[in-house]
Design an enzyme around this catalytic site. Sequence first.
Site, PDB file in Angstrom:
ATOM      1  N   HIS A   1      -6.500  15.650  50.715  1.00  0.00           N
ATOM      2  CA  HIS A   1      -5.787  16.467  49.734  1.00  0.00           C
ATOM      3  C   HIS A   1      -4.180  16.500  50.082  1.00  0.00           C
ATOM      4  CE1 HIS A   1      -9.843  18.005  48.775  1.00  0.00           C
ATOM      5  NE2 HIS A   1      -9.994  17.882  50.160  1.00  0.00           N
TER       6      HIS A   1
ATOM      7  N   SER B   1      19.494  -0.522  44.624  1.00  0.00           N
ATOM      8  CA  SER B   1      20.260   0.191  43.807  1.00  0.00           C
ATOM      9  C   SER B   1      21.690  -0.450  43.514  1.00  0.00           C
ATOM     10  CB  SER B   1      20.469   1.543  44.637  1.00  0.00           C
ATOM     11  OG  SER B   1      21.434   2.357  43.870  1.00  0.00           O
TER      12      SER B   1
ATOM     13  N   LYS C   1      19.669   0.224  49.806  1.00  0.00           N
ATOM     14  CA  LYS C   1      18.405   1.012  49.510  1.00  0.00           C
ATOM     15  C   LYS C   1      17.322  -0.189  49.334  1.00  0.00           C
ATOM     16  CE  LYS C   1      17.266   4.714  46.519  1.00  0.00           C
ATOM     17  NZ  LYS C   1      15.928   4.415  46.302  1.00  0.00           N
TER      18      LYS C   1
ATOM     19  N   GLU D   1       5.589  -0.982  42.500  1.00  0.00           N
ATOM     20  CA  GLU D   1       6.035  -0.585  40.857  1.00  0.00           C
ATOM     21  C   GLU D   1       5.496  -1.366  39.859  1.00  0.00           C
ATOM     22  OE1 GLU D   1      10.052   0.026  41.343  1.00  0.00           O
ATOM     23  OE2 GLU D   1       9.920   1.833  42.478  1.00  0.00           O
TER      24      GLU D   1
END
Length: 462
Positions: free
Chosen positions: A184, A314, A320, A327
């Site tokens: 949860h 980035s 980054k 993705e």
Amino acid sequence: MSEYRTEEDTLGPVKIPAEALWGPQTERSRNNFPTGQYMPLAIIRALLNIKKAAAQANMETKAISEEKGNLIVKAIDELLALSDEELRKDFPLKVYQTGSGTQTNMNTNEVVAHKAHEINPDIEILPNDDVNKGQSSNDTFPTAMNVVALEALDKLKPAVQHLIDELKVKEEKYMKTVKVGRTHLQDAVPLTFGQELSGYIASLEHDLDYIKTLEPTLDELAIGGTAVGTGLNAAEGMPEKIAEKLSEVYGLNLTADSNKFYGLANHSGLDVVHGALKTLAADMFKLAQDIRFLASGPRAGYGELNIPANEPGSSIMPGKVNPTQAEAVTMAALRVFGNDTVVTMASSQGNFEMNVYKPVLIDAFLESADLLTGTITGFADKMIHGMTVNEKRMEELVDNSLMTVTALSPHIGYHDSAKIAQAADKAGSTLKEAALKSGKLTEEQYDEWMDMLKMTNVDRDK
């Protein structure tokens, strides 16, 4: 030389680019249906192989002369030897055409006939009467659909197995690396990262098994049904010979022993197998989603995993690193979910003796299989292979978790254990401090009962 030549079909004369191998029906379709993506070349190659097998079968059954049959076979062999880029030049039709794939079937017939004429202009090969002899778009196109779907699955299955193998390497390496469990989206009792990975592995193994169990339904071919399933104009024994020859070409176990009325009007096999692809996509979505969340941060997120830096993350933030492979695979999964709706709806449109959503159905199926094959391979090689564990972070989160109090429950009871967890949370203290302050157990008992690896039931001696 004129830029165009003129040919006639049953509707009249048609101007065709002079160098094109296609004929009037292809040219009409090219102008009438200019929208969308090209018909997949896998379908074109399958149709060529079907035409070749049909010519050979027609020769064996004496339905066509050896002179004509051998010339058709030679023409097709030359076409099959072309690269995809070269082959595309003479197969310019789009997916969004007639729903039976008739124009692509005729495109194939016309190109083969013209190629045969180039090879030997003294033997007349007609697109309908010779190349398409004993066939119809209505049985050749669905036959090609099943063949290319099986081809696509043969590429997908090794990709899934490859990801399973990469995950198993990590499972073994991190089987004793304890981390906090989560249910949860809240802290739960500990498990090891190896155990967590074993769940992902089992899901993929089940998905692979679903595909392998379901794919034999695609072995049944519609060939021999011709126009409506009755087999009108097909020589006796021709369908069986075609299935046998296609099996040899593709290394499959294809059969013409099928209900032809079903084969023309229904695509239940493609529908149910694509359902397995959708299930695989759903499991891949969860797996990729979990991995990228566990790698989030690295300092302001979960930060439990270190993922490979495959490219700058980035254009403005130096250093980054983004979970790009995750993705890609999750976006692919969304496309598969959408394609499943297309396949299901298209499969349902078998009105009377004919399904007329064939091109979009097989295009969606092939896109799903191709997307999954590619993104799963990339995820395995460029994400999982180089992924490592941040053990310090995992240990820190386990030590700070209140849910490890569950291990005290068998000794001091659920109620008192809950009070200890609530006290620690309220005071902002460690669980151990709150436990000892409660007076319900000694420090020695706490250390004995709060063995994190023991909580996971992993044998520390293995």
